[in-house]
Write a protein that holds these residues in place. Structure first.
Motif, PDB file in Angstrom:
ATOM      1  N   VAL A 178       0.866  -1.179   0.000  1.00 18.22           N
ATOM      2  CA  VAL A 178       0.000   0.000   0.000  1.00 18.22           C
ATOM      3  C   VAL A 178       0.901   1.226   0.000  1.00 18.22           C
ATOM      4  O   VAL A 178       1.795   1.353   0.840  1.00 18.22           O
ATOM      5  CB  VAL A 178      -0.935   0.019   1.235  1.00 18.22           C
ATOM      6  N   ILE A 185      -7.036   0.829   6.184  1.00 19.27           N
ATOM      7  CA  ILE A 185      -7.198  -0.617   6.061  1.00 19.27           C
ATOM      8  C   ILE A 185      -8.244  -1.015   7.083  1.00 19.27           C
ATOM      9  O   ILE A 185      -8.066  -0.823   8.288  1.00 19.27           O
ATOM     10  CB  ILE A 185      -5.867  -1.347   6.302  1.00 19.27           C
ATOM     11  N   LEU A 187      -9.632  -2.068   1.691  1.00 16.52           N
ATOM     12  CA  LEU A 187      -9.252  -0.661   1.742  1.00 16.52           C
ATOM     13  C   LEU A 187     -10.483   0.224   1.731  1.00 16.52           C
ATOM     14  O   LEU A 187     -11.512  -0.133   1.166  1.00 16.52           O
ATOM     15  CB  LEU A 187      -8.353  -0.333   0.545  1.00 16.52           C
TER      16      LEU A 187
END
Length: 168
Positions: free
Chosen positions: A103, A153, A159
């Motif tokens: 991420v 998260i 997400l």
């Protein structure tokens, strides 16, 4: 003059330390125009960023980084000034069989994130995409925050975006 047509140069400049890139503002003789407030807002933001002293952190490997419901790992990369170049370097070093989700949060206006994803894809063997609400973290895939809101998260390892905490 045309940031959108020169995205590779923009990200190269940011990799060298530029804080932002804006297209040439259109102002009238009275110094008014549709771009005036946007450029002034960016100048104020950069001024605040440059005057803020941030603590230095060290990178540590931690067993708790392992996702609890899988054998995969989670690599989170956050970057600001100089970030695109650093991100390209890190992502270029990840192998095709990287066992974790990645991420990326780059301090950049959301209008530039699609071009950032395209630019970073040149340096990575892993697939890179804009993070969308509800995307599931999967090993071997890179998600780039794509909104001005905070990328989070969620408990189900998906997400999402939230406005809180509110940016200053």
């Amino acid at each position: 003059a045309s940031v959108g047509k020169n995205t590779a140069m923009v990200f190269d400049a940011m990799g060298a330390g530029a804080l932002d890139a804006v297209r040439t503002p259109v102002l009238g003789l009275d110094m008014q125009g549709k771009d005036k407030e946007n450029i002034l807002r960016k100048i104020r933001t950069i001024s605040r960023l440059r005057s803020t002293k941030l603590p230095k952190y060290s990178l540590r490997f931690n067993e708790s980084a392992r996702l609890s419901t899988s054998d995969g790992w989670l690599l989170v990369l956050g970057a600001s000034a100089g970030g695109p170049g650093a991100l390209a370097t890190i992502l270029s070093g990840l192998p095709k069989d990287f066992p974790g989700s990645v991420v990326v949060v780059q301090h950049i206006d959301e209008n530039f994130t699609p071009a950032l994803v395209k630019w970073l894809a040149q340096y990575s063997v892993l697939p890179i995409s804009l993070a969308k609400e509800g995307d599931e973290l999967v090993p071997g895939k890179v998600f780039v925050a794509g909104e001005n809101n905070h990328l989070c998260i969620m408990e189900d390892h998906r997400l999402g975006y939230k406005e809180e905490p509110v940016r200053i």
